[in-house]
Every structure is written in C-alpha cells, then in structure tokens.
Design an enzyme around this catalytic site. Structure first.
Site, PDB file in Angstrom:
ATOM      1  N   HIS A  12       0.833  -1.212   0.000  1.00  0.00           N
ATOM      2  CA  HIS A  12       0.000   0.000   0.000  1.00  0.00           C
ATOM      3  C   HIS A  12       0.870   1.266   0.000  1.00  0.00           C
ATOM      4  O   HIS A  12       0.484   2.297   0.524  1.00  0.00           O
ATOM      5  CB  HIS A  12      -1.019  -0.020   1.143  1.00  0.00           C
ATOM      6  CG  HIS A  12      -0.430  -0.080   2.528  1.00  0.00           C
ATOM      7  ND1 HIS A  12      -0.983  -0.845   3.527  1.00  0.00           N
ATOM      8  CD2 HIS A  12       0.632   0.541   3.093  1.00  0.00           C
ATOM      9  CE1 HIS A  12      -0.284  -0.694   4.636  1.00  0.00           C
ATOM     10  NE2 HIS A  12       0.697   0.153   4.406  1.00  0.00           N
ATOM     11  N   HIS A  61      -1.967   5.250   9.158  1.00  0.00           N
ATOM     12  CA  HIS A  61      -0.662   5.902   9.318  1.00  0.00           C
ATOM     13  C   HIS A  61      -0.856   7.278   9.952  1.00  0.00           C
ATOM     14  O   HIS A  61      -0.631   8.312   9.320  1.00  0.00           O
ATOM     15  CB  HIS A  61       0.041   6.028   7.969  1.00  0.00           C
ATOM     16  CG  HIS A  61       0.210   4.714   7.249  1.00  0.00           C
ATOM     17  ND1 HIS A  61      -0.818   4.078   6.609  1.00  0.00           N
ATOM     18  CD2 HIS A  61       1.304   3.916   7.084  1.00  0.00           C
ATOM     19  CE1 HIS A  61      -0.374   2.942   6.066  1.00  0.00           C
ATOM     20  NE2 HIS A  61       0.904   2.830   6.350  1.00  0.00           N
ATOM     21  N   HIS A 195      11.111  -3.691   4.394  1.00  0.00           N
ATOM     22  CA  HIS A 195      11.541  -2.310   4.227  1.00  0.00           C
ATOM     23  C   HIS A 195      11.841  -1.668   5.569  1.00  0.00           C
ATOM     24  O   HIS A 195      11.248  -1.999   6.582  1.00  0.00           O
ATOM     25  CB  HIS A 195      10.525  -1.465   3.444  1.00  0.00           C
ATOM     26  CG  HIS A 195       9.152  -1.298   4.024  1.00  0.00           C
ATOM     27  ND1 HIS A 195       8.316  -2.331   4.330  1.00  0.00           N
ATOM     28  CD2 HIS A 195       8.447  -0.164   4.308  1.00  0.00           C
ATOM     29  CE1 HIS A 195       7.151  -1.856   4.776  1.00  0.00           C
ATOM     30  NE2 HIS A 195       7.215  -0.548   4.779  1.00  0.00           N
ATOM     31  N   GLU A 242       4.641  -5.132   8.964  1.00  0.00           N
ATOM     32  CA  GLU A 242       3.335  -5.017   8.287  1.00  0.00           C
ATOM     33  C   GLU A 242       2.869  -6.360   7.725  1.00  0.00           C
ATOM     34  O   GLU A 242       1.679  -6.568   7.521  1.00  0.00           O
ATOM     35  CB  GLU A 242       3.407  -3.976   7.154  1.00  0.00           C
ATOM     36  CG  GLU A 242       3.539  -2.548   7.665  1.00  0.00           C
ATOM     37  CD  GLU A 242       3.391  -1.516   6.544  1.00  0.00           C
ATOM     38  OE1 GLU A 242       3.138  -0.356   6.881  1.00  0.00           O
ATOM     39  OE2 GLU A 242       3.523  -1.843   5.358  1.00  0.00           O
TER      40      GLU A 242
HETATM   41 FE   LIG Z   1       2.002   1.082   5.733  1.00  0.00          FE
END
Ligand SMILES: [Fe+2]
Length: 288
Positions: A12, A61, A195, A242
């Site tokens: 996303h 977020h 990441h 995530e």
């Molecule tokens: Fe995210």
C-alpha cells in the site's frame, strides 16, 4: 450463506498512488510494478470473480489514529469512509462504501469468539486502504464493491503476534460463513514487504526472506504464524512487521490455498513489493 472466495495481498505504498495521479505509472521505474497487477486486474473483472465485499486489512498511518488511541484490531462498521487528508489533500479517489450489516455481524461474531475488537463508526481511510483499491481496480468513478476496513496496529510497539493475526483470520472466516446472505467476500492483506524507512539500515530489502514468506502462504502449511517479531525486525527491517497483516488474510482462507497469481518486484519506493492472489481449497479437496 456468505463465503470467502479469495485472498489477495498488496503493497500500500503511498508513492503508488502518486504514480497513478501523475500518470507516470508506465515509465521505466513504475512500469514493472504496475505490470505485475495487470493479470489480476483482468481476472477480477471476469464473470463471477468480482466480490460483493472486500474485507481490507491495513494499518492507519496517523490519519485516523495517533498516540491518543492505538487499537490493536479495529473494524469499520460505517456506511461510508472518506479518503483521509494526509497532508496534500485527500487522494482523488471515490468514497469507500462499507457494508454495515456484515461488519456488525463480524464484530459480534469476533467478540463472542473472544477477540476484543474496537468498533469504528466514523473514520477517514488513508493510503493504506485506498492504494490497494487503486492497484486492483484502477481509476474508477466508484469502487466496484463494498469494503469493510479492518485496521491493525503495526506502527506502535507492541503490534499483535503473527499467531494472533492468523487466529483472527480464522475467526473472520467463521464469521463470514455464518452470515446468512449469499454474498462473496474477498480478504485482502496489505502492507509489507521488507523495508526500513529510517536509521542505519534504511533501505534494507531482503528478497530471499520475502519470497520464503510468499511461499509459505501457498498450500497447506501454517508455519508463518509462528515467526516472532524479532525475526521480522532482523530480516525485514523495522517496517516489515506489516506482513503480520497478511496472516489475517491467510487465516481466513482455511487450511489450504491454491496460487492464482504471484508478483514480486524490487525496488518500489523504499520497499520490495509483493502481490499474491490465493483461492481457498475446500477441506474435502485437500490432498485430492
Ligand atoms: Fe504502511
């Protein structure tokens, strides 16, 4: 009765939304990323494949939640969810139309199944939810199905364990199967893959580990549910956690899955992008 017909994972990454908005999605950098979604964008438009409802697992977020409130698992039960303003104005995408009847049914079923859900009746949804919709459905006047947001805290320690996420997915599968309308439901798990956005290891990508994780979603194994937080942190960077959200999707598909489509590409913004589409295999067919 309602049924879970497929499971989908997608990144996303906010930059994907920017590429769509600026019309740069076919350039040398973004082309291979978006090309990887073309087969499944075509598949979902084939007769019988468009779900009535997507249960979309994502993380907020700091758009709807911040340090004032950190729900571990929150389900959106509203009629409509507007795109959040993340600092540059809301993404120019349609409002997300919910399915309050199914969402409340799932909330009730989960809570009676001993998952203490937070119920959200008003919430704006950020790129975590709307970018996967754009990747699957492209630029549209309105989204082609209803969407139930399921937000997971993976931003502030402690996030839920992979095992708890998998078990939540199993409980969502039971909840959907007990909803008395004949509708099809897809489970989407978003975010990931490896990441790290800050610190000395910023830019970390671990393709071998990512592909091990993709392998583990396919077939009958459930070993991914036992991966500890420290392994995500060590192997996939500070934001790789995530991927526990993908395990909610996988848990909802039942004991075994069949692969329909798989795509992995590096780099995509600061991350590896992994996109996979799975079908549940009926327990009676396992091993057949
Ligand atoms: Fe995210």
């Amino acid at each position: 009765m309602a049924r879970v017909t497929a499971g989908i994972t997608s990144s996303h990454i906010p930059a994907l939304g920017a590429a769509i908005q600026t019309g740069t999605l076919h350039n040398d950098y973004w082309g291979p990323v978006f090309d990887g979604y073309e087969p499944i964008k075509a598949w979902v438009r084939e007769p019988g494949n468009m779900p009535d409802v997507v249960i979309l697992v994502y993380n907020d977020h700091a758009s709807a939640f911040d340090m004032n409130i950190i729900p571990t698992f929150a389900i959106g039960c509203a009629e409509v969810f507007k795109p959040a303003d993340e600092g540059w104005g809301p993404r120019p995408v349609p409002d997300v139309i919910g399915h309050p009847d199914l969402a409340w049914h799932i909330a009730q079923s989960l809570i009676l199944d001993e998952f203490d859900m937070t119920i959200i009746n008003e919430m704006d949804v950020d790129h975590g939810l709307t970018v996967p919709l754009s990747m699957m459905f492209g630029r549209v006047e309105q989204w082609p199905c209803r969407v139930i947001p399921l937000a997971v805290n993976v931003v502030t320690y402690p996030p839920p364990s992979g095992n708890r996420c998998w078990a939540l997915g199993e409980a969502i599968g039971r909840a959907v199967a007990s909803f008395p309308e004949d509708i099809s439901v897809q489970m989407w798990g978003t975010g990931g893959m490896s990441h790290q956005l800050q610190g000395p290891r910023a830019g970390l990508i671990n393709a071998a580990w990512d592909n091990m994780f993709l392998d583990g979603l396919i077939g009958e194994s459930d070993h991914l549910r036992r991966i500890p937080h420290i392994e995500y942190l060590r192997e996939t960077g500070s934001e790789g956690i995530e991927m526990v959200m993908w395990l909610i999707m996988r848990g909802a598909l039942g004991p075994a899955t069949r692969l329909l489509h798989r795509h992995y590409h590096v780099p995509c913004s600061n991350t590896a992008i992994g996109h996979i589409v799975l079908e549940p295999i009926a327990p009676s067919s396992i091993g057949a």
